[in-house]
Design an enzyme around this catalytic site. Structure first.
Site, PDB file in Angstrom:
ATOM      1  N   CYS A 186      -2.544  -2.603   7.482  1.00 27.51           N
ATOM      2  CA  CYS A 186      -2.119  -2.443   8.868  1.00 27.51           C
ATOM      3  C   CYS A 186      -2.392  -1.004   9.301  1.00 27.51           C
ATOM      4  O   CYS A 186      -2.822  -0.165   8.500  1.00 27.51           O
ATOM      5  CB  CYS A 186      -0.631  -2.773   8.998  1.00 27.51           C
ATOM      6  SG  CYS A 186       0.456  -1.561   8.205  1.00 27.51           S
ATOM      7  N   GLU A 204       0.823  -1.208   0.000  1.00 31.92           N
ATOM      8  CA  GLU A 204       0.000   0.000   0.000  1.00 31.92           C
ATOM      9  C   GLU A 204       0.859   1.261   0.000  1.00 31.92           C
ATOM     10  O   GLU A 204       0.565   2.216  -0.721  1.00 31.92           O
ATOM     11  CB  GLU A 204      -0.908   0.052   1.243  1.00 31.92           C
ATOM     12  CG  GLU A 204      -1.812  -1.132   1.397  1.00 31.92           C
ATOM     13  CD  GLU A 204      -1.252  -2.206   2.321  1.00 31.92           C
ATOM     14  OE1 GLU A 204      -2.032  -2.740   3.121  1.00 31.92           O
ATOM     15  OE2 GLU A 204      -0.043  -2.489   2.240  1.00 31.92           O
ATOM     16  N   CYS A 245      -0.457   1.622   7.183  1.00 32.37           N
ATOM     17  CA  CYS A 245      -0.992   1.830   5.840  1.00 32.37           C
ATOM     18  C   CYS A 245      -2.360   2.497   5.876  1.00 32.37           C
ATOM     19  O   CYS A 245      -2.654   3.358   5.037  1.00 32.37           O
ATOM     20  CB  CYS A 245      -1.042   0.502   5.089  1.00 32.37           C
ATOM     21  SG  CYS A 245       0.613  -0.162   4.774  1.00 32.37           S
TER      22      CYS A 245
END
Length: 144
Positions: free
Chosen positions: A83, A55, A86
């Site tokens: 996560c 990402e 990101c």
């Protein structure tokens, strides 16, 4: 016809690139006006950089493509739930939509609340089985 499934298949292609390089198989694409403007796949091992998530690389490439740090009208497609890092980056970039394939029960951002931009739309479960299978196969092979 352009659909979430079509763009997720493109993210899966990126995840397979990561797999070929023995990286955790997560891929991402950024779409603007039905056109893929950026692609990324995990490269944390290759670059020896813990922030080199699919990402993050895709968001940076999209910003470079547009010449703008804000991705207001963009959609991020990623094979696995982002996560916290990101998700935060998508919020700062003001990404309009985040679409992911499979949940990430240990490190996914949703365990910590809604971390996306307040106006961002979240879609989950797109090609979830295919996205999950890549991850499961990778970790099964790693444990052998």
């Amino acid at each position: 016809m352009h659909s979430d499934e079509q763009y997720m298949r493109e993210a899966l292609k990126q995840a397979r690139r990561a797999l070929e390089e023995d990286e955790i198989p997560i891929g991402a694409v950024v779409v603007l006006d039905r056109t893929i403007i950026a692609r990324g796949y995990n490269q944390t091992e290759r670059l020896q950089d813990v922030t080199a998530h699919a990402e993050m690389l895709a968001l940076t490439a999209a910003a470079n493509h547009l010449g703008n740090k804000y991705l207001h009208d963009c959609t991020l497609y990623v094979t696995v739930e982002p996560c916290v890092m990101c998700a935060g980056a998508t919020a700062w970039a003001q990404v309009r939509r985040v679409v992911y394939g499979t949940p990430e029960p240990k490190f996914g951002f949703r365990r910590h609340g809604h971390l996306l931009h307040p106006r961002a739309e979240l879609v989950s479960g797109v090609l979830a089985d295919e996205c999950a299978a890549l991850m499961q196969d990778f970790f099964v092979r790693k444990r052998k």
